[in-house]
Design a protein around this motif. Structure first.
Motif: not given
Length: 305
Positions: A21-30
């Motif tokens: 789920l984390l890796l599917s969220n670009p905002t969290v990664i950014a």
């Protein structure tokens, strides 16, 4: 830019589903990329101006005069003020370059090593982008800042360093361009010698007295800011005016899935790959370093560092 060693707080254990789920969220990664990139670019520290590039490049003026072409006149009551034409500098252009890296995180790595592996992957991507952009920026600064100043004696004491620095500061200020040389940039080995000299001569401010233990960067001493980076390979220290030297011109290319960090132009993106099974982590920066005032820097020779 800090070499302090804070205690790392436990991050807890994420399940495999939560990691996906984390890796599917670009905002969290950014956001994670922004945390790692924050305060790491010495390019943005020295080239403090911010330019917005469009269409693959940026136009800017260099060599602009700080004074008007005529002196002010005495104005009588209800009199008219004289009008002067403010001369512009030379218009030049610079082309932006897209610097970026990908790394693939497999489903197996996610399941077996968890968030620690993901964090290491993001860290390595960010560090590599920072290193390359900084090297490019430092090379541009070195090529544009061509003036030198030779110290009358080598820097064996804080006094000899201050004498040399104040001399060139006064010379550059006398040109009337409003230049205030306030930051010294050194290679790590040179920086270590200077800090040791300042400590021996008790020249560090009391609030900076624990510098050798804490390793905080940059250091303010003798009315100057002292900075270092392994990405600076010049033989001689640089003395610059960070406000006048230039800036970084970032271009926003957009594109689906990209998220830009707030402080700098670093962008991040995650891409789900079914062949192979995993996620592509991507970090990029579209930028070009710009030196607008070459006289806002000088290479210091005969320092003995």
């Amino acid at each position: 830019m800090s070499y302090t060693y804070p205690v790392k707080h436990p991050e807890g254990t994420l399940t495999t589903a939560e990691l996906h789920l984390l890796l599917s969220n670009p905002t969290v990664i950014a956001h994670r990329v922004a945390e790692l990139a924050d305060q790491k670019f010495i390019a943005d520290f020295l080239l403090s101006g911010r330019f917005s590039a469009q269409g693959g490049g940026v136009f800017y003026e260099t060599g602009e005069q700080i004074f008007a072409g005529e002196d002010p006149e005495a104005i009588s009551p209800l009199g008219e003020y004289p009008t002067v034409v403010l001369e512009s500098g030379e218009v030049v252009s610079a082309r932006t370059v897209k610097w970026g890296l990908d790394s693939v995180v497999s489903d197996e790595k996610i399941a077996r090593q968890g968030i620690a592996y993901v964090n290491r992957g993001i860290t390595r991507l960010v560090n590599t982008v920072v290193r390359h952009v900084d090297r490019v920026a430092m090379a541009v600064i070195a090529s544009r800042v061509t003036s030198t100043f030779a110290s009358l004696e080598t820097w064996t004491t804080a006094g000899s360093a201050v004498e040399a620095l104040m001399t060139i500061q006064a010379e550059r200020a006398a040109l009337g361009f409003g230049i205030d040389l306030d930051t010294v940039v050194l290679r790590p080995a040179q920086y270590a010698k200077v800090i040791g000299m300042l400590i021996d001569d008790k020249s560090l401010p009391r609030e900076s007295g624990a510098t050798a233990i804490q390793g905080n960067l940059p250091v303010d001493a003798l009315g100057l800011t002292w900075a270092t980076t392994p990405h600076f390979q010049g033989a001689n220290p640089l003395l610059v005016d960070r406000e006048q030297l230039g800036g970084m011109a970032d271009e926003d290319l957009g594109g689906p899935g990209y998220v830009r960090t707030e402080a700098f132009g670093v962008e991040a993106k995650t891409i789900r790959e079914e062949k192979p099974e995993g996620y592509t982590l991507r970090a990029r920066r579209v930028t070009v370093p710009v030196v607008t005032e070459p006289l806002a820097g000088v290479a210091l020779t005969n320092t003995g560092l």
